[in-house]
Design a protein around this motif. Structure first.
Motif, PDB file in Angstrom:
ATOM      1  N   PRO A   1      -3.899   3.133  -2.143  1.00 61.06           N
ATOM      2  CA  PRO A   1      -3.345   1.754  -2.146  1.00 61.06           C
ATOM      3  C   PRO A   1      -3.532   0.661  -3.167  1.00 61.06           C
ATOM      4  O   PRO A   1      -2.911  -0.083  -3.207  1.00 61.06           O
ATOM      5  CB  PRO A   1      -4.814   1.404  -1.195  1.00 61.06           C
ATOM      6  CG  PRO A   1      -5.005   2.560  -0.659  1.00 61.06           C
ATOM      7  CD  PRO A   1      -4.820   3.564  -1.256  1.00 61.06           C
TER       8      PRO A   1
ATOM      9  N   ILE B   1       5.271  -0.148   4.010  1.00 62.69           N
ATOM     10  CA  ILE B   1       4.029  -0.077   4.549  1.00 62.69           C
ATOM     11  C   ILE B   1       3.355   1.203   3.758  1.00 62.69           C
ATOM     12  O   ILE B   1       3.882   2.229   3.424  1.00 62.69           O
ATOM     13  CB  ILE B   1       3.769   0.209   5.948  1.00 62.69           C
ATOM     14  CG1 ILE B   1       4.544   1.371   6.624  1.00 62.69           C
ATOM     15  CG2 ILE B   1       4.233  -1.052   6.844  1.00 62.69           C
ATOM     16  CD1 ILE B   1       4.115   1.821   8.104  1.00 62.69           C
ATOM     17  N   ASN B   2       2.024   1.148   3.502  1.00 64.84           N
ATOM     18  CA  ASN B   2       1.109   2.006   2.955  1.00 64.84           C
ATOM     19  C   ASN B   2       0.549   2.893   3.652  1.00 64.84           C
ATOM     20  O   ASN B   2      -0.403   2.457   4.400  1.00 64.84           O
ATOM     21  CB  ASN B   2       0.250   1.267   1.945  1.00 64.84           C
ATOM     22  CG  ASN B   2      -0.449   2.402   1.071  1.00 64.84           C
ATOM     23  OD1 ASN B   2      -1.619   2.044   0.698  1.00 64.84           O
ATOM     24  ND2 ASN B   2       0.021   3.303   0.404  1.00 64.84           N
TER      25      ASN B   2
ATOM     26  N   HIS C   1       5.590  -2.157  -4.712  1.00 65.35           N
ATOM     27  CA  HIS C   1       6.088  -1.147  -3.926  1.00 65.35           C
ATOM     28  C   HIS C   1       7.696  -1.651  -3.445  1.00 65.35           C
ATOM     29  O   HIS C   1       7.713  -2.595  -3.744  1.00 65.35           O
ATOM     30  CB  HIS C   1       5.284  -0.868  -2.689  1.00 65.35           C
ATOM     31  CG  HIS C   1       4.705  -2.300  -2.037  1.00 65.35           C
ATOM     32  ND1 HIS C   1       3.658  -3.098  -2.164  1.00 65.35           N
ATOM     33  CD2 HIS C   1       5.383  -2.844  -0.812  1.00 65.35           C
ATOM     34  CE1 HIS C   1       3.586  -4.043  -1.311  1.00 65.35           C
ATOM     35  NE2 HIS C   1       4.729  -4.101  -0.747  1.00 65.35           N
TER      36      HIS C   1
ATOM     37  N   GLU D   1       4.690  -7.179  -4.566  1.00 62.53           N
ATOM     38  CA  GLU D   1       3.165  -6.777  -4.780  1.00 62.53           C
ATOM     39  C   GLU D   1       2.529  -7.357  -3.821  1.00 62.53           C
ATOM     40  O   GLU D   1       2.757  -8.163  -3.006  1.00 62.53           O
ATOM     41  CB  GLU D   1       3.160  -7.370  -6.089  1.00 62.53           C
ATOM     42  CG  GLU D   1       3.700  -7.034  -7.379  1.00 62.53           C
ATOM     43  CD  GLU D   1       3.505  -7.717  -8.615  1.00 62.53           C
ATOM     44  OE1 GLU D   1       2.673  -8.478  -8.674  1.00 62.53           O
ATOM     45  OE2 GLU D   1       3.981  -7.354  -9.328  1.00 62.53           O
ATOM     46  N   GLY D   2       1.130  -6.629  -3.838  1.00 65.25           N
ATOM     47  CA  GLY D   2       0.025  -6.888  -2.961  1.00 65.25           C
ATOM     48  C   GLY D   2       0.081  -6.182  -1.492  1.00 65.25           C
ATOM     49  O   GLY D   2       0.751  -5.188  -1.525  1.00 65.25           O
ATOM     50  N   ASN D   3      -0.595  -6.678  -0.594  1.00 68.04           N
ATOM     51  CA  ASN D   3      -0.755  -6.043   0.726  1.00 68.04           C
ATOM     52  C   ASN D   3       0.472  -5.989   1.349  1.00 68.04           C
ATOM     53  O   ASN D   3       0.450  -5.235   2.385  1.00 68.04           O
ATOM     54  CB  ASN D   3      -1.821  -6.539   1.307  1.00 68.04           C
ATOM     55  CG  ASN D   3      -3.102  -5.633   1.425  1.00 68.04           C
ATOM     56  OD1 ASN D   3      -2.943  -4.511   0.990  1.00 68.04           O
ATOM     57  ND2 ASN D   3      -4.200  -6.285   1.766  1.00 68.04           N
ATOM     58  N   LYS D   4       1.549  -6.995   1.334  1.00 70.36           N
ATOM     59  CA  LYS D   4       2.315  -6.951   2.044  1.00 70.36           C
ATOM     60  C   LYS D   4       3.754  -6.522   1.674  1.00 70.36           C
ATOM     61  O   LYS D   4       4.036  -6.745   0.335  1.00 70.36           O
ATOM     62  CB  LYS D   4       2.744  -8.515   2.635  1.00 70.36           C
ATOM     63  CG  LYS D   4       1.370  -8.947   3.320  1.00 70.36           C
ATOM     64  CD  LYS D   4       1.798  -9.146   4.776  1.00 70.36           C
ATOM     65  CE  LYS D   4       0.411 -10.089   5.399  1.00 70.36           C
ATOM     66  NZ  LYS D   4       0.224  -9.843   6.747  1.00 70.36           N
TER      67      LYS D   4
ATOM     68  N   HIS E   1      -2.579   4.542  11.116  1.00 69.17           N
ATOM     69  CA  HIS E   1      -1.594   3.765  10.917  1.00 69.17           C
ATOM     70  C   HIS E   1      -0.397   4.242  12.028  1.00 69.17           C
ATOM     71  O   HIS E   1       0.460   3.456  12.153  1.00 69.17           O
ATOM     72  CB  HIS E   1      -0.997   3.503   9.402  1.00 69.17           C
ATOM     73  CG  HIS E   1      -1.961   3.168   8.532  1.00 69.17           C
ATOM     74  ND1 HIS E   1      -2.225   1.947   8.335  1.00 69.17           N
ATOM     75  CD2 HIS E   1      -2.928   3.901   7.674  1.00 69.17           C
ATOM     76  CE1 HIS E   1      -3.301   1.792   7.420  1.00 69.17           C
ATOM     77  NE2 HIS E   1      -3.542   3.134   6.650  1.00 69.17           N
TER      78      HIS E   1
ATOM     79  N   GLU F   1      -0.707  -1.870  -3.980  1.00 62.11           N
ATOM     80  CA  GLU F   1      -0.571  -3.139  -4.140  1.00 62.11           C
ATOM     81  C   GLU F   1      -0.083  -3.520  -5.508  1.00 62.11           C
ATOM     82  O   GLU F   1       0.452  -4.783  -5.731  1.00 62.11           O
ATOM     83  CB  GLU F   1      -2.122  -3.567  -4.182  1.00 62.11           C
ATOM     84  CG  GLU F   1      -2.699  -3.597  -2.795  1.00 62.11           C
ATOM     85  CD  GLU F   1      -4.140  -4.299  -2.714  1.00 62.11           C
ATOM     86  OE1 GLU F   1      -4.577  -4.883  -3.300  1.00 62.11           O
ATOM     87  OE2 GLU F   1      -4.595  -4.018  -1.607  1.00 62.11           O
TER      88      GLU F   1
END
Length: 173
Positions: free
Chosen positions: A88, A100-101, A95, A170-173, A110, A92
């Motif tokens: 993860p 999705i991770n 990607h 970048e980040g969670n999304k 997931h 973050e």
């Protein structure tokens, strides 16, 4: 006084032997539980030269690989779901945009969300970073075992994608 000292030493020796036996039993139980759980994990740690995944799970099938050009074509046509198999923290940091991770150990967590994103004709493309990174293959293998059929691996996906200048996030999304 000497007799009392001798009796106390004998009692202490009995208590220590009993405590040692209990500690040894607890240790053996803990090792047994750890080995069983490791064997049941999709990405279990190799012990004594054998892989628990190969020993206790279905034989691994060959996951087809996809080229960068093919993957990008599916990306543009919105016919692919990209699955970043890296940890993860790496995800973050950056990607493939829209990816999705899903780390290999977390497939079951997931899977429902991934299946909601799949429509007929959609290809799942797993990737990680580096030509020898095993995570994309492990995630693809786990998805296959969970019944996801259209899975391909983009070798060195993150590195190739970045070098090509394709969309990243970048980040969670």
């Amino acid at each position: 006084m000497n007799d009392l000292l001798h009796r106390n030493k004998a009692k202490i020796a009995v208590i220590l032997r009993s405590a040692f036996k209990e500690a040894l039993l607890l240790f053996l139980i803990a090792v047994l539980v750890a080995v069983v759980f490791n064997a049941l994990r999709p990405a279990g740690i190799s012990l004594l030269g054998f892989s628990p995944a190969q020993t206790f799970h279905a034989p691994q099938t060959k996951i087809p690989e996809i080229t960068l050009a093919e993957a990008y074509d599916l990306y543009i046509k919105n016919k692919a779901v990209f699955v970043d198999a890296r940890d993860p923290f790496s995800f973050e940091e950056g990607h493939i945009a829209g990816a999705i991770n899903i780390y290999p150990d977390e497939i079951s967590l997931h899977l429902a969300g991934l299946k909601q994103r799949i429509s007929p004709g959609t290809v799942i493309i797993t990737y990680c970073d580096g030509p020898r990174c095993p995570l994309s293959h492990e995630t693809a293998q786990g998805l296959k075992l969970q019944g996801v059929s259209a899975v391909k691996v983009l070798i060195d996906g993150w590195g190739l994608w970045q070098k090509a200048g394709y969309p990243v996030a970048e980040g969670n999304k």
